[in-house]
Design a protein around this motif. Structure first.
Motif, PDB file in Angstrom:
ATOM      1  N   LEU A   1       0.833  -1.239   0.050  1.00  0.00           N
ATOM      2  CA  LEU A   1       0.085   0.132   0.025  1.00  0.00           C
ATOM      3  C   LEU A   1       0.793   1.314   0.083  1.00  0.00           C
TER       4      LEU A   1
ATOM      5  N   PRO B   1      -1.411  11.314  11.133  1.00  0.00           N
ATOM      6  CA  PRO B   1      -1.537  10.385  12.167  1.00  0.00           C
ATOM      7  C   PRO B   1       0.030   9.706  12.793  1.00  0.00           C
ATOM      8  N   GLY B   2       1.178   9.949  12.361  1.00  0.00           N
ATOM      9  CA  GLY B   2       2.331   9.471  12.908  1.00  0.00           C
ATOM     10  C   GLY B   2       2.760  10.452  14.100  1.00  0.00           C
TER      11      GLY B   2
ATOM     12  N   ALA C   1       1.831   8.201  18.350  1.00  0.00           N
ATOM     13  CA  ALA C   1       2.590   7.061  18.023  1.00  0.00           C
ATOM     14  C   ALA C   1       2.438   6.417  19.461  1.00  0.00           C
TER      15      ALA C   1
ATOM     16  N   MET D   1      -5.161   4.275  22.315  1.00  0.00           N
ATOM     17  CA  MET D   1      -6.081   4.931  22.953  1.00  0.00           C
ATOM     18  C   MET D   1      -7.205   5.301  21.977  1.00  0.00           C
ATOM     19  N   LEU D   2      -6.553   5.996  20.974  1.00  0.00           N
ATOM     20  CA  LEU D   2      -7.821   6.246  19.843  1.00  0.00           C
ATOM     21  C   LEU D   2      -8.103   5.003  19.154  1.00  0.00           C
ATOM     22  N   TRP D   3      -7.625   4.251  18.991  1.00  0.00           N
ATOM     23  CA  TRP D   3      -8.200   2.903  18.380  1.00  0.00           C
ATOM     24  C   TRP D   3      -9.244   2.170  19.080  1.00  0.00           C
ATOM     25  N   LEU D   4      -9.158   2.219  20.630  1.00  0.00           N
ATOM     26  CA  LEU D   4      -9.786   1.780  21.502  1.00  0.00           C
ATOM     27  C   LEU D   4     -11.217   2.312  21.273  1.00  0.00           C
TER      28      LEU D   4
ATOM     29  N   VAL E   1     -12.278   3.969  18.290  1.00  0.00           N
ATOM     30  CA  VAL E   1     -12.638   3.416  17.021  1.00  0.00           C
ATOM     31  C   VAL E   1     -13.136   2.075  17.004  1.00  0.00           C
TER      32      VAL E   1
ATOM     33  N   ILE F   1      -3.430  -2.830  11.725  1.00  0.00           N
ATOM     34  CA  ILE F   1      -4.517  -1.642  11.341  1.00  0.00           C
ATOM     35  C   ILE F   1      -3.589  -0.311  11.917  1.00  0.00           C
TER      36      ILE F   1
ATOM     37  N   PHE G   1      -0.282   0.513  10.760  1.00  0.00           N
ATOM     38  CA  PHE G   1      -0.303   1.178   9.434  1.00  0.00           C
ATOM     39  C   PHE G   1      -0.882   2.606   9.601  1.00  0.00           C
ATOM     40  N   TRP G   2      -1.894   2.673  10.280  1.00  0.00           N
ATOM     41  CA  TRP G   2      -2.239   4.149  10.485  1.00  0.00           C
ATOM     42  C   TRP G   2      -1.605   5.054  10.912  1.00  0.00           C
TER      43      TRP G   2
ATOM     44  N   ALA H   1       2.371   4.580   8.373  1.00  0.00           N
ATOM     45  CA  ALA H   1       2.364   4.684   6.926  1.00  0.00           C
ATOM     46  C   ALA H   1       2.717   5.987   6.241  1.00  0.00           C
ATOM     47  N   GLY H   2       2.076   7.020   6.954  1.00  0.00           N
ATOM     48  CA  GLY H   2       2.325   8.171   6.165  1.00  0.00           C
ATOM     49  C   GLY H   2       3.681   8.580   6.181  1.00  0.00           C
TER      50      GLY H   2
END
Lengths: 294, 293
Positions: free
Chosen positions: A85, A112-113, A116, A122-125, A127, A162, A165-166, A169-170
């Motif tokens: 990707l 989003p980097g 870290a 926390m954020l993905w908890l 989501v 995920i 990558f989030w 990746a950037g």
């Protein structure tokens, strides 16, 4: 004594002064810990020589192979996604002629980097928790109605991939974009005149020229990925231990050191991880060619 | 599929859809997180996820967050700043002269130090954390701020960047000319080389600061008491007090979801600001070695 002699000697002494502090740090936090881990891994709690006993103990631990499998599965998914990707997105963003659009896209990918480690977990908890999630509809499509359903063990490697990558990746997309800029426009133009389409140019010219950077990204990510810790640690805490606290190898080492007070076992795991990291970096240093001066 | 197909209308559509999906993937969590900080606990669950809350909501969450455990968040932010900046200063003082000496001078252990730098640079920094813990435990430093500042100050990647910069971008003739003009060696470095190296110093400072601020495993292992946590580790305390994720924690000190969202934003605010202002200069810095004449 000539002036040349004096400055040459002065320069020699100066060099030692310049590197001294860094050399001390290298010794204290690079070499000594590695040697100490080596010593601990081959001794028992009383300091007697233990041969390979620590290694056979940790490898024989019922938690060891599951942890290896978890980490390997996560790495496979994450690296696959990263290599494919990031390359594709970098080529696409590079092909966009509208400057502000290309710049905005890179910015959105890269931002989003900043989150870290613990913050991105926390954020993905949020989501991933259907009651609060901004994409609860999407989670519902996959049949997830509750947080506990989302984080069943089978899903974890994908979830960690995920998150990684989030976050990461950037930065790589920006680096690949920079590398693509270094390919001379004449080469691309010549290919176009010869009738090559965008896909052929990407496949035949751009991606081969990115190979070194893709390898660099792959190996750095592989080495870092083996150290998986904060993601399962926080998820374990947020799920009331539905996610076990010995999910990854690094967590297992932590358990050995601080729950079982077995520093020799912990050192054996650290050493195994270190050997993997060193082996990977050796491949990279000898074959990557990225460290040659001039 | 032929390339002609991708060049046409359908190819364009596929690419556009793909880019759009990834823009949403990267942007939605961030946008949602910022909005969540302005909502009430109920509004977060029942309302439209992309409708903003109110400034009132934000200030309620703010006061809740900073009241947590009598202002623990303020302490953690202070700790993070102390650790990240302390390590940054030592990194620069130790690393920039070292990169200069490795690139432009000859001395006995130059090659050895260079090889060690390259090797250690590629070891992920968590791999050595447990051995460093044992080492610092042996000298009784565990729990002290130095137990995180000193290991974080060792930043071989920064030395490598400086080394590359000095060995490719600074003309040796310029330094030789300064010596003939009577500059002492130390002055050659401070008056000639260092000002020219400003971009690389900024770049090393950026990487060091971001990495130190976000470091989790090292302080998690080294600092047993909450007073010493940096904010990244402190987040775990907040998480443990959030009933939505830890049902056993309901009580006077419990943390609501919007407050936790605000904590996440606050915890990365310094890094976010550095990121916002640095993208352009970062790319410039990374290609600086190649473009200087």
């Amino acid at each position: 004594m000539t002036m040349v002699d004096r400055t040459a000697r002065q320069r020699g002494a100066m060099s030692y002064g310049f590197v001294s502090l860094y050399a001390v740090l290298t010794l204290a936090f690079g070499i000594l810990p590695a040697l100490y881990a080596l010593y601990l891994a081959f001794t028992d709690a009383e300091g007697g020589f233990a041969g390979l006993a620590n290694f056979s103990k940790v490898v024989g631990d019922f938690r060891f192979w599951p942890a290896v499998t978890h980490v390997a599965l996560y790495l496979l998914i994450w690296l696959g996604a990263l290599v494919v990707l990031v390359t594709v997105l970098a080529v696409i963003v590079h092909a966009i002629r509208v400057r502000w659009l290309s710049r905005t896209l890179r910015f959105v990918f890269y931002l989003p980097g900043a989150l870290a480690g613990a913050s991105s977990v926390m954020l993905w908890l949020f989501v991933l928790d259907p009651t609060a999630s901004p994409v609860s509809g999407l989670l519902g499509l996959f049949g997830f109605e509750s947080f506990v359903q989302v984080i069943v063990p089978g899903n974890l490697p994908v979830i960690f991939a995920i998150i990684a990558f989030w976050t990461g990746a950037g930065g790589w997309i920006v680096i690949m974009y920079g590398a693509l800029n270094n390919i001379s426009a004449e080469v691309i133009e010549a290919a176009r005149v010869d009738g090559a389409g965008a896909v052929q140019i990407a496949w035949r010219i751009q991606i081969p020229m990115l190979r070194k950077w893709i390898a660099y990204m792959g190996i750095m990510s592989l080495a870092a990925g083996t150290q998986l810790f904060v993601e399962p640690q926080l998820l374990s805490q947020a799920s009331n231990a539905i996610v076990p606290n010995d999910y990854s190898l690094n967590q297992l080492a932590y358990q050995y050191a601080f729950q079982q007070n077995d520093f020799n076992g912990a050192a054996a795991i650290s050493l195994l991880l270190l050997v993997i990291a060193l082996a990977l970096s050796a491949v990279f240093v000898t074959r990557g060619g990225l460290f040659e001066r001039d | 599929m032929t390339s002609a197909g991708l060049r046409g209308w359908s190819g364009r559509t596929i690419v556009t859809v793909m880019v759009a999906v990834f823009v949403l993937f990267f942007a939605i969590p961030l946008v949602w997180l910022l909005l969540a900080t302005t909502k009430s606990a109920r509004g977060l669950i029942v309302g439209n996820p992309f409708a903003p809350g109110s400034l009132d909501g934000l200030s309620t969450n703010w006061s809740q967050l900073f009241a947590f455990q009598d202002g623990a968040v303020t302490t953690w932010m202070g700790n993070s700043a102390l650790y990240a900046l302390g390590a940054l200063i030592i990194t620069l003082v130790a690393g920039i002269p070292a990169g200069y000496a490795l690139a432009l001078t000859e001395f006995r252990f130059r090659r050895l130090l260079l090889v060690l730098t390259l090797v250690v640079m590629l070891i992920p920094n968590t791999a050595l954390v447990l051995p460093i813990f044992l080492e610092l435990n042996a000298v009784g430093l565990i729990g002290s701020p130095l137990s995180v500042i000193l290991p974080m100050s060792f930043f071989p990647f920064g030395v490598y960047l400086t080394y590359i910069y000095f060995s490719t971008s600074i003309p040796r003739d310029l330094l030789a000319a300064a010596r003939i003009d009577g500059c002492r060696e130390f002055e050659v470095f401070t008056k000639i080389a260092l000002p020219l190296a400003a971009p690389i110093v900024a770049l090393v400072a950026f990487f060091s600061f971001v990495q130190n601020w976000n470091n989790f495993f090292l302080p998690f292992v080294m600092l047993p008491s909450s007073d010493g946590y940096p904010v990244q580790v402190g987040l775990t305390s907040l998480l443990a007090s959030t009933p939505a994720f830890n049902p056993s924690s309901a009580g006077a000190q419990s943390v609501q979801l919007p407050t936790l969202a605000l904590a996440t934003v606050v915890s990365v605010l310094p890094v976010l600001i550095v990121f916002l202002v640095s993208q352009r200069f970062l790319v410039a810095g990374m290609t600086a070695g190649g473009t200087k004449e």
